[in-house]
Design a protein around this motif. Structure first.
Motif, PDB file in Angstrom:
ATOM      1  N   ARG A  86       0.806  -1.221   0.000  1.00 22.14           N
ATOM      2  CA  ARG A  86       0.000   0.000   0.000  1.00 22.14           C
ATOM      3  C   ARG A  86       0.842   1.275   0.000  1.00 22.14           C
ATOM      4  NH1 ARG A  86      -2.997  -4.017   1.809  1.00 22.14           N
ATOM      5  NH2 ARG A  86      -5.261  -3.949   2.043  1.00 22.14           N
ATOM      6  N   ILE A  87       2.129   1.162   0.301  1.00 17.02           N
ATOM      7  CA  ILE A  87       2.949   2.380   0.367  1.00 17.02           C
ATOM      8  C   ILE A  87       3.713   2.625  -0.929  1.00 17.02           C
ATOM      9  CG2 ILE A  87       3.114   2.268   2.877  1.00 17.02           C
ATOM     10  CD1 ILE A  87       6.016   1.341   2.558  1.00 17.02           C
ATOM     11  N   GLY A  88       3.490   1.785  -1.917  1.00 14.36           N
ATOM     12  CA  GLY A  88       4.015   2.033  -3.253  1.00 14.36           C
ATOM     13  C   GLY A  88       5.518   2.148  -3.319  1.00 14.36           C
ATOM     14  N   ASP A  89       5.991   3.191  -4.039  1.00 18.59           N
ATOM     15  CA  ASP A  89       7.428   3.300  -4.269  1.00 18.59           C
ATOM     16  C   ASP A  89       8.199   3.840  -3.068  1.00 18.59           C
ATOM     17  OD1 ASP A  89       6.705   5.979  -4.314  1.00 18.59           O
ATOM     18  OD2 ASP A  89       7.312   6.343  -6.391  1.00 18.59           O
ATOM     19  N   ARG A  90       7.508   4.059  -1.972  1.00 22.57           N
ATOM     20  CA  ARG A  90       8.221   4.398  -0.736  1.00 22.57           C
ATOM     21  C   ARG A  90       8.945   3.176  -0.165  1.00 22.57           C
ATOM     22  NH1 ARG A  90       6.055   9.144   1.886  1.00 22.57           N
ATOM     23  NH2 ARG A  90       4.233   9.973   0.791  1.00 22.57           N
ATOM     24  N   LEU A  91       8.498   1.977  -0.542  1.00 30.74           N
ATOM     25  CA  LEU A  91       9.027   0.731   0.020  1.00 30.74           C
ATOM     26  C   LEU A  91      10.359   0.351  -0.607  1.00 30.74           C
ATOM     27  CD1 LEU A  91       8.346  -1.790   1.863  1.00 30.74           C
ATOM     28  CD2 LEU A  91       7.643  -2.891  -0.276  1.00 30.74           C
ATOM     29  N   ALA A  92      11.337   0.047   0.260  1.00 33.03           N
ATOM     30  CA  ALA A  92      12.598  -0.526  -0.197  1.00 33.03           C
ATOM     31  C   ALA A  92      12.595  -2.042  -0.009  1.00 33.03           C
ATOM     32  CB  ALA A  92      13.773   0.089   0.555  1.00 33.03           C
ATOM     33  N   ARG A  93      12.090  -2.489   1.146  1.00 38.51           N
ATOM     34  CA  ARG A  93      12.107  -3.923   1.448  1.00 38.51           C
ATOM     35  C   ARG A  93      11.210  -4.188   2.652  1.00 38.51           C
ATOM     36  NH1 ARG A  93      15.259  -7.308  -1.051  1.00 38.51           N
ATOM     37  NH2 ARG A  93      15.562  -9.422  -0.269  1.00 38.51           N
ATOM     38  N   VAL A  94      10.797  -5.445   2.778  1.00 39.82           N
ATOM     39  CA  VAL A  94      10.079  -5.907   3.959  1.00 39.82           C
ATOM     40  C   VAL A  94      10.967  -6.921   4.676  1.00 39.82           C
ATOM     41  CG1 VAL A  94       7.918  -6.860   4.840  1.00 39.82           C
ATOM     42  CG2 VAL A  94       7.959  -5.776   2.597  1.00 39.82           C
ATOM     43  N   VAL A  95      11.006  -6.837   5.993  1.00 46.56           N
ATOM     44  CA  VAL A  95      11.718  -7.834   6.794  1.00 46.56           C
ATOM     45  C   VAL A  95      10.712  -8.487   7.740  1.00 46.56           C
ATOM     46  CG1 VAL A  95      13.588  -8.287   8.418  1.00 46.56           C
ATOM     47  CG2 VAL A  95      13.859  -6.505   6.673  1.00 46.56           C
ATOM     48  N   PHE A  96      10.569  -9.788   7.597  1.00 46.39           N
ATOM     49  CA  PHE A  96       9.693 -10.564   8.469  1.00 46.39           C
ATOM     50  C   PHE A  96      10.567 -11.244   9.522  1.00 46.39           C
ATOM     51  CE2 PHE A  96       7.445 -10.413   4.375  1.00 46.39           C
ATOM     52  CZ  PHE A  96       6.178 -10.010   4.776  1.00 46.39           C
ATOM     53  N   VAL A  97      10.428 -10.843  10.772  1.00 44.27           N
ATOM     54  CA  VAL A  97      11.251 -11.385  11.849  1.00 44.27           C
ATOM     55  C   VAL A  97      10.483 -12.506  12.554  1.00 44.27           C
ATOM     56  CG1 VAL A  97      12.510 -10.887  13.984  1.00 44.27           C
ATOM     57  CG2 VAL A  97      12.412  -9.173  12.154  1.00 44.27           C
ATOM     58  N   ASP A  98      10.833 -13.755  12.214  1.00 42.28           N
ATOM     59  CA  ASP A  98      10.167 -14.927  12.777  1.00 42.28           C
ATOM     60  C   ASP A  98       8.649 -14.717  12.768  1.00 42.28           C
ATOM     61  OD1 ASP A  98      11.333 -17.399  13.540  1.00 42.28           O
ATOM     62  OD2 ASP A  98      10.644 -17.145  15.595  1.00 42.28           O
ATOM     63  N   ALA A  99       8.163 -14.288  11.623  1.00 39.52           N
ATOM     64  CA  ALA A  99       6.817 -13.719  11.540  1.00 39.52           C
ATOM     65  C   ALA A  99       5.842 -14.611  10.780  1.00 39.52           C
ATOM     66  CB  ALA A  99       6.880 -12.354  10.856  1.00 39.52           C
ATOM     67  N   SER A 100       4.565 -14.412  11.097  1.00 36.08           N
ATOM     68  CA  SER A 100       3.503 -14.889  10.233  1.00 36.08           C
ATOM     69  C   SER A 100       3.514 -14.028   8.973  1.00 36.08           C
ATOM     70  CB  SER A 100       2.147 -14.755  10.922  1.00 36.08           C
ATOM     71  OG  SER A 100       2.110 -15.496  12.118  1.00 36.08           O
ATOM     72  N   ILE A 101       3.084 -14.613   7.859  1.00 41.89           N
ATOM     73  CA  ILE A 101       2.990 -13.842   6.631  1.00 41.89           C
ATOM     74  C   ILE A 101       1.537 -13.854   6.154  1.00 41.89           C
ATOM     75  CG2 ILE A 101       5.392 -14.196   5.957  1.00 41.89           C
ATOM     76  CD1 ILE A 101       4.417 -16.390   4.052  1.00 41.89           C
ATOM     77  N   PRO A 102       1.106 -12.782   5.501  1.00 39.76           N
ATOM     78  CA  PRO A 102      -0.304 -12.727   5.101  1.00 39.76           C
ATOM     79  C   PRO A 102      -0.594 -13.593   3.887  1.00 39.76           C
ATOM     80  CG  PRO A 102       0.843 -10.767   4.352  1.00 39.76           C
ATOM     81  CD  PRO A 102       1.832 -11.535   5.170  1.00 39.76           C
ATOM     82  N   ALA A 103      -1.789 -14.139   3.876  1.00 41.21           N
ATOM     83  CA  ALA A 103      -2.329 -14.819   2.697  1.00 41.21           C
ATOM     84  C   ALA A 103      -3.703 -14.236   2.459  1.00 41.21           C
ATOM     85  CB  ALA A 103      -2.403 -16.326   2.917  1.00 41.21           C
ATOM     86  N   ASP A 104      -3.999 -13.890   1.234  1.00 42.79           N
ATOM     87  CA  ASP A 104      -5.260 -13.220   0.925  1.00 42.79           C
ATOM     88  C   ASP A 104      -6.451 -14.034   1.432  1.00 42.79           C
ATOM     89  OD1 ASP A 104      -6.615 -11.014  -0.417  1.00 42.79           O
ATOM     90  OD2 ASP A 104      -7.368 -12.544  -1.783  1.00 42.79           O
ATOM     91  N   PRO A 190      11.786 -22.807   8.518  1.00 37.81           N
ATOM     92  CA  PRO A 190      10.625 -21.943   8.302  1.00 37.81           C
ATOM     93  C   PRO A 190       9.408 -22.779   7.943  1.00 37.81           C
ATOM     94  CG  PRO A 190      12.150 -21.787   6.453  1.00 37.81           C
ATOM     95  CD  PRO A 190      12.824 -22.613   7.496  1.00 37.81           C
ATOM     96  N   SER A 191       8.230 -22.217   8.150  1.00 33.20           N
ATOM     97  CA  SER A 191       6.997 -22.904   7.793  1.00 33.20           C
ATOM     98  C   SER A 191       6.936 -23.110   6.280  1.00 33.20           C
ATOM     99  CB  SER A 191       5.793 -22.090   8.267  1.00 33.20           C
ATOM    100  OG  SER A 191       5.819 -20.788   7.700  1.00 33.20           O
ATOM    101  N   ASP A 192       6.059 -23.991   5.834  1.00 29.79           N
ATOM    102  CA  ASP A 192       5.995 -24.342   4.409  1.00 29.79           C
ATOM    103  C   ASP A 192       5.712 -23.128   3.529  1.00 29.79           C
ATOM    104  OD1 ASP A 192       6.494 -26.959   5.080  1.00 29.79           O
ATOM    105  OD2 ASP A 192       4.404 -27.617   4.901  1.00 29.79           O
ATOM    106  N   ASP A 193       4.817 -22.237   3.992  1.00 31.03           N
ATOM    107  CA  ASP A 193       4.486 -21.080   3.162  1.00 31.03           C
ATOM    108  C   ASP A 193       5.677 -20.145   3.022  1.00 31.03           C
ATOM    109  OD1 ASP A 193       4.318 -20.378   5.855  1.00 31.03           O
ATOM    110  OD2 ASP A 193       2.507 -19.176   5.630  1.00 31.03           O
ATOM    111  N   VAL A 194       6.457 -20.009   4.092  1.00 36.70           N
ATOM    112  CA  VAL A 194       7.661 -19.177   4.024  1.00 36.70           C
ATOM    113  C   VAL A 194       8.715 -19.843   3.155  1.00 36.70           C
ATOM    114  CG1 VAL A 194       9.570 -18.210   5.366  1.00 36.70           C
ATOM    115  CG2 VAL A 194       7.222 -18.060   6.239  1.00 36.70           C
TER     116      VAL A 194
END
Length: 233
Positions: A86-104, A190-194
């Motif tokens: 949602r933040i468009g070209d402001r984003l450089a990268r995402v870091v997931f720290v031992d995190a859940s990840i979204p699935a639609d 990591p979990s299967d989805d990751v």
């Protein structure tokens, strides 16, 4: 200069990053720890659909941040992953720290490892909130007694509405530039989805020999990981 927006997992507010923020700023970066609505000093505020995603986007837009690395720990990987697109070209990268990840269409509750009914019952039995962990729950996670005391003291009940909020993604998560930090004391793989995502181009996997709360147990090492991410082209 990279602008880090730091979002801790369930029960925790901005203070979870107190030992990480100074190291990032000393390295010349911006560091913006976030307290999500309904936890920490924002306890008691109402949480509705996509509130936590909006909290993260608001920090980026209100401060007019550019070259942003969104950092999501544990539960917060879900709103962070949605905010990233949602933040468009402001984003450089995402870091997931031992995190859940979204699935639609899925939520933290719907993908709970024991089955959604278990977590739903726990939340319902606690007045609509997920109760914080006790000191005993942090054993085996590489934390000192003092670090556990800080964790317990900084935790507040987590609003169940955010945990059952289903993710909305407009494109595949694998299209985002991302790094996944796996904390090995919380499980060696990591979990299967990751695992599927880190096999894709644009996603990196980093491991840390510590538990699920590295901002407490290994803050200096986590700073090195994050500054390494900032140095990537």
């Amino acid at each position: 200069m990279t602008e880090f927006v730091l979002v801790a997992g369930a029960w925790l507010g901005a203070s979870a990053w107190d030992e990480v923020v100074p190291g990032l700023r000393a390295a010349g970066h911006g560091a913006h720890p976030v307290t999500l609505t309904g936890v920490g000093e924002k306890s008691g505020l109402p949480v509705a659909r996509q509130t936590h995603v909006a909290d993260i986007v608001d920090v980026v837009e209100r401060l007019d941040l550019r070259d942003v690395v969104l950092v999501g720990h544990s539960y917060s990987g879900i709103p962070v992953g949605q905010a990233a697109e949602r933040i468009g070209d402001r984003l450089a990268r995402v870091v997931f720290v031992d995190a859940s990840i979204p699935a639609d269409g899925e939520s933290f509750v719907s993908t709970w490892w024991q089955g959604p009914a278990v977590l739903e019952a726990e939340i319902e039995g606690n007045g609509g909130f997920w109760a914080p962990l006790t000191a005993a729950d942090f054993e085996g996670q590489g934390l000192t007694e003092g670090q556990i005391e800080r964790l317990v003291a900084g935790s507040t009940p987590h609003p169940g509405a955010s945990l059952s909020d289903r993710a909305v993604l407009s494109r595949p998560l694998g299209s985002l530039p991302a790094t996944y930090v796996k904390c090995l004391l919380d499980g060696p793989e990591p979990s299967d989805d990751v695992a599927e995502l880190v096999a894709e181009e644009g996603w990196d996997l980093v491991t840390m020999k510590t538990g699920h709360w590295p901002m407490y147990s290994r803050p200096d090492e986590l700073v090195r990981v994050l500054t390494g991410v900032a140095a990537q082209p």
